[in-house]
Every structure is written in C-alpha cells, then in structure tokens.
Design an enzyme around this catalytic site. Structure first.
Site, PDB file in Angstrom:
ATOM      1  N   ARG A  76      27.620  44.379  29.659  1.00  0.00           N
ATOM      2  CA  ARG A  76      27.462  42.921  29.582  1.00  0.00           C
ATOM      3  C   ARG A  76      26.521  42.549  28.435  1.00  0.00           C
ATOM      4  O   ARG A  76      25.701  41.631  28.552  1.00  0.00           O
ATOM      5  CB  ARG A  76      26.941  42.337  30.904  1.00  0.00           C
ATOM      6  CG  ARG A  76      27.862  42.524  32.073  1.00  0.00           C
ATOM      7  CD  ARG A  76      29.186  41.807  31.873  1.00  0.00           C
ATOM      8  NE  ARG A  76      30.117  42.059  32.969  1.00  0.00           N
ATOM      9  CZ  ARG A  76      31.389  41.693  32.977  1.00  0.00           C
ATOM     10  NH1 ARG A  76      31.872  41.056  31.906  1.00  0.00           N
ATOM     11  NH2 ARG A  76      32.174  41.950  33.988  1.00  0.00           N
ATOM     12  N   HIS A 150      34.543  -7.056   2.626  1.00  0.00           N
ATOM     13  CA  HIS A 150      35.064  -7.428   3.955  1.00  0.00           C
ATOM     14  C   HIS A 150      36.597  -7.316   3.989  1.00  0.00           C
ATOM     15  O   HIS A 150      37.244  -7.962   4.814  1.00  0.00           O
ATOM     16  CB  HIS A 150      34.637  -8.845   4.361  1.00  0.00           C
ATOM     17  CG  HIS A 150      33.195  -9.128   4.079  1.00  0.00           C
ATOM     18  ND1 HIS A 150      32.175  -8.762   4.929  1.00  0.00           N
ATOM     19  CD2 HIS A 150      32.597  -9.722   3.014  1.00  0.00           C
ATOM     20  CE1 HIS A 150      31.016  -9.125   4.409  1.00  0.00           C
ATOM     21  NE2 HIS A 150      31.234  -9.707   3.251  1.00  0.00           N
ATOM     22  N   SER A 280      58.464   9.276   9.255  1.00  0.00           N
ATOM     23  CA  SER A 280      58.575   8.866  10.647  1.00  0.00           C
ATOM     24  C   SER A 280      59.883   9.401  11.211  1.00  0.00           C
ATOM     25  O   SER A 280      60.918   9.358  10.539  1.00  0.00           O
ATOM     26  CB  SER A 280      58.541   7.334  10.767  1.00  0.00           C
ATOM     27  OG  SER A 280      58.944   6.914  12.051  1.00  0.00           O
TER      28      SER A 280
END
Length: 475
Positions: A76, A150, A280
């Site tokens: 371990r 913006h 697409s």
C-alpha cells in the site's frame, strides 16, 4: 470501450505533453533521482560501489510494471513498491536504493521536473500563437473596423489594433511564465520532515555534506535554485501558483475566442472551416465556430482548477498531510494537458483565419454617418452657423435615419439627408471625402506597429528557436 477514458488524452492534448505526465516518464525520473542520489552519496564517502551504480544505470529503464503493481498491492505504498521492483533487477544495489531519502524525494522532485518541462512545452506553443497573432496584426494594422464598447458600435479601430489587445494578454502571460521558470526551486534532499535527520547519521554530523548533496543533485536536474527549507514536501503554493498561471493563459484564450465568435456571427472574421467539415447535423448551411467553442470549454475547466490547488495549499497541516496527493494527481496534469490543447487549437485557428474586408466595411458604413456628425457640426460652426441650431438639425436627421435603419430595415441615409439640406452651409464635397473610414481610426496603425516592435517582437526574437509548430487537430 467499456471503461472511462480521459478526453484530454483521447481527443485534445499533444503526445509530448501526454508523455511528460505519463507513468513511464514519472518512474524513469524516480530512477534517475535514485541513481544521482547514490552517485553523490558515494562521492561524499558513503559505502557505495561503482558496480552498484553501474547495475542501477543498466536497469534504469527496465521497469516491470506488473511487479510494481503487485508490490504496491502488498505494501500500500507506491514508492516502496518501486524500490523493491528496482532492487529485483539490480540486486547488488538493493540495499542502497533510496538511501536516507523519504518518499517525497522522488515524488516531489519528479513533480517539479514535470512542471518545469510542461511549462517549456507550453512556452513553445505560446510563442507560436504570439508569432501568428503578431503577423496577423501587422497584416491588418490599416484595415478599419467598428470598435465595440458594450458590444455597441463605437469609434473605429483597425483589425490589427484589435489583435494587439489579444497579444497584450499573452505578453503578460509569457512574462509570468518566464518569471515562474526563473524562480522555480527544486525540493532537493531534505529528509522526512525537512530536517535531514537521516543524513545527519549517514554523514556523521557533517552538515556541509548534506548541503552539497542538496545543491549538487538539484543542479544535475537543471535547477539552479533549491528550497532553503521545507517540511516533508515542497511548498504547495508552487502548485497553486502554476495552476493560476495556467488559468491566466486560459483566460486570455477565452477572451480571444469570445471576440472571434462574435465577429463570426457578424460574418467579419471566421475561424477555419474545412472542406468536409459539418457545422450542424440538422442545418447544412451552418459554419459553427467549433474550435473557438472548444477552447472556451477547456478554458473554463482550467480556470475552475485554480480553486482546487489553492485549497490544497491552504490546508496542509504542519510538515505535511496526504490529502494533497489524489488532488495533485488530477489537477496538475489535467491543467497542463488542457492548456496544451488550448494553445494547439489557437495556433490552428490562426493558421487558417479568414477576414472579410467588404463585410467589415459594410458595417462601418452603416454606423459611420452617425460618427461623422460631430465633424459636421464643427464645420458648420466654422461656416458661421449657430451650434445649438445645427445640433438640432443634425439630431432630427439622425433620428429619421435611425428609424429607417431600425424600423424599416433600410440603409443609413443620414449623409444623403444632410447633403440635401440647403439650410446647412458646410462644404458638401469635402464631407464625402471626410467619410473615408481611415480618417476615424486615430493612431491605431502606428500603435500596432510600435506595440509589436517594442513588446512582442523582442519576445519572438528571444525565442526564435521555438518558432514552427504543427497545429493539426486530433478531432
């Protein structure tokens, strides 16, 4: 195909980055560290023979992974599993492998090697993105385009000047990357809790030998700097810092792709679209910006990992706890793999990016008449008009033109309205000349040239050996 596979491995990252974080590279580095440790310990007077070191070197890449897995299941403990596996193929040296060291000696030092080498892999890709963006900026430094604040039309800039904004972010990123590499420290040889107590015994209390071992081993692995102090592990802030750096590169890439996706919607600039590519499954006409979207997806993932590494660094107890281990195994490699993929895709985009000047000019001419109104007012005042009266005339014409555009979907006819208004006294032939978009871009071309020459080109020149990169996508 009946178990999970990491998409970073299957779909996105380069072979060189995958190897850098591979188990094979990791365990080879462990053995290189054990060999260097033994060699330097021998030079410092410990009872280690040339034959033992020769046997270690002869079997450095003879790694029995099945045996190591069996030992780890038994003990371990991954490091002790590999100590025993190495000792099985180098029996004469079995007793001196890992002499005086703790698990972090191989684990942490290897992590730092992989971090450094991973950054060097990324640096090559980053420099190539910068070179491609630089060439793009110079090519289009004079091409006027609508500026946006913006995401509303604002004063004009140029396509090239806008590219310098993307480059500016990368300049900051590569400066941070170079600084990180310059200051990166090796863990070196520190012992179980950082006190080097085991080496006190081995070297009979000679601290100078411990310091020599620490510095000499670090130099052999390419590190000029070594941590002066540590607990059992190197400071986990290193992990937090490198993932933050990778997150910053991801931010820069995401900003670029957001802008490109908006420009692609406007049909002004497009990422590459291959001959047989399908945009697409339902809408055959679509040209989806899949490369930009993929960068965005990967960038979000990288940015999310910065929190994980920060939490690990902040919650280590005293000299160490092991609640970092599983997190590090996931976070560090995957952050590197994702940024590697991001930069590959970014280079691929820049190698085939398409600009549509006519479409760009069409959008300019839809807005430029409104932007020219300040010039018209000033010229009318120079001709003897009353500013407030002229402002009202222009305002009324602007509202009517805006109505035509927004409500009726027609072309902007503001200039025609002004030209046909006999109450205005300005030189109307000169007005047509003024409406050249290049009269509205300020110093954008010069700013672009200066920025590239003063801040970007020196980086490219200093890293000229890194220029040249295959940028094909896996999928």
């Amino acid at each position: 195909m009946n178990s999970y596979k990491n998409p970073l491995e299957e779909r996105y990252s380069s072979e060189e980055m995958l190897f850098n974080f591979s188990p094979d590279n990791k365990f080879r580095n462990w053995r290189k560290l054990w060999i260097a440790l033994a060699e330097i310990e021998k030079d410092l007077g410990l009872d280690i023979t040339d034959e033992q070191i020769a046997e270690l070197k002869a079997n450095a890449e003879n790694i029995d992974y099945d045996a190591a897995a069996a030992y780890e299941k038994k003990f371990r403990h991954d490091v002790m599993a590999h100590v025993h596996t190495y000792g099985d193929v180098a029996p004469s040296a079995k007793g001196i492998i890992h002499l005086g060291a703790t698990s972090a000696f191989v684990g942490d030092n290897t992590d730092l090697i992989q971090i450094r080498d991973g950054l060097l892999i990324l640096k090559k890709k980053l420099v190539n993105v910068m070179k491609n963006l630089s060439d793009f900026a110079i090519q289009y430094k004079d091409l006027p385009t609508l500026g946006f604040t913006h995401f509303q039309p604002a004063q004009l800039t140029t396509v090239g000047k806008r590219a310098t904004l993307w480059l500016q972010s990368l300049v900051l990123d590569i400066e941070e990357l170079d600084f990180f590499l310059e200051t990166l420290r090796f863990r070196g040889v520190k012992g179980t809790t950082g006190t080097a107590a085991s080496f006190l015994e081995l070297f009979n209390g000679d601290y100078s030998k411990v310091k020599h071992l620490d510095k000499e081993l670090s130099k052999r692995f390419g590190f000029e700097k070594v941590f002066g102090v540590s607990g059992q592990t190197y400071d986990r802030k290193i992990d937090a810092k490198v993932v933050a750096l990778l997150g910053n590169i991801a931010q820069s890439a995401h900003k670029f792709t957001n802008d490109l996706r908006l420009l692609q919607n406007l049909k002004e600039i497009e990422e590459p679209f291959e001959k047989n590519q399908i945009g697409s499954s339902a809408m055959a006409y679509k040209r989806n910006p899949m490369r930009s979207e993929r960068i965005g997806a990967l960038a979000k993932y990288v940015m999310s990992l910065t929190t994980s590494s920060a939490m690990v660094a902040s919650t280590q107890w005293f000299e160490r706890t092991l609640d970092d281990s599983a997190n590090k195994r996931l976070t560090i490699p995957q952050a590197f793999l994702a940024v590697d993929a991001i930069l590959l895709i970014w280079n691929n985009i820049m190698n085939g990016i398409v600009v549509y000047p006519n479409r760009i000019n069409k959008h300019i001419m839809e807005e430029l008449p409104f932007m020219a109104t300040e010039y018209i007012i000033m010229e009318e005042v120079k001709a003897g008009g009353d500013r407030q009266e002229i402002h009202e005339v222009i305002r009324v014409h602007s509202m009517e033109a805006s109505k035509k555009v927004k409500e009726e979907g027609k072309e902007n006819d503001l200039i025609e309205r002004i030209l046909n208004d006999d109450s205005l006294k300005l030189d109307k032939s000169k007005l047509k000349e003024v409406l050249d978009p290049k009269n509205f871009i300020g110093f954008a071309p010069i700013q672009t040239e200066e920025f590239i020459a003063n801040e970007v080109q020196p980086i490219i020149d200093a890293n000229s050996e890194l220029i040249g990169l295959e940028s094909d996508l896996k999928v």
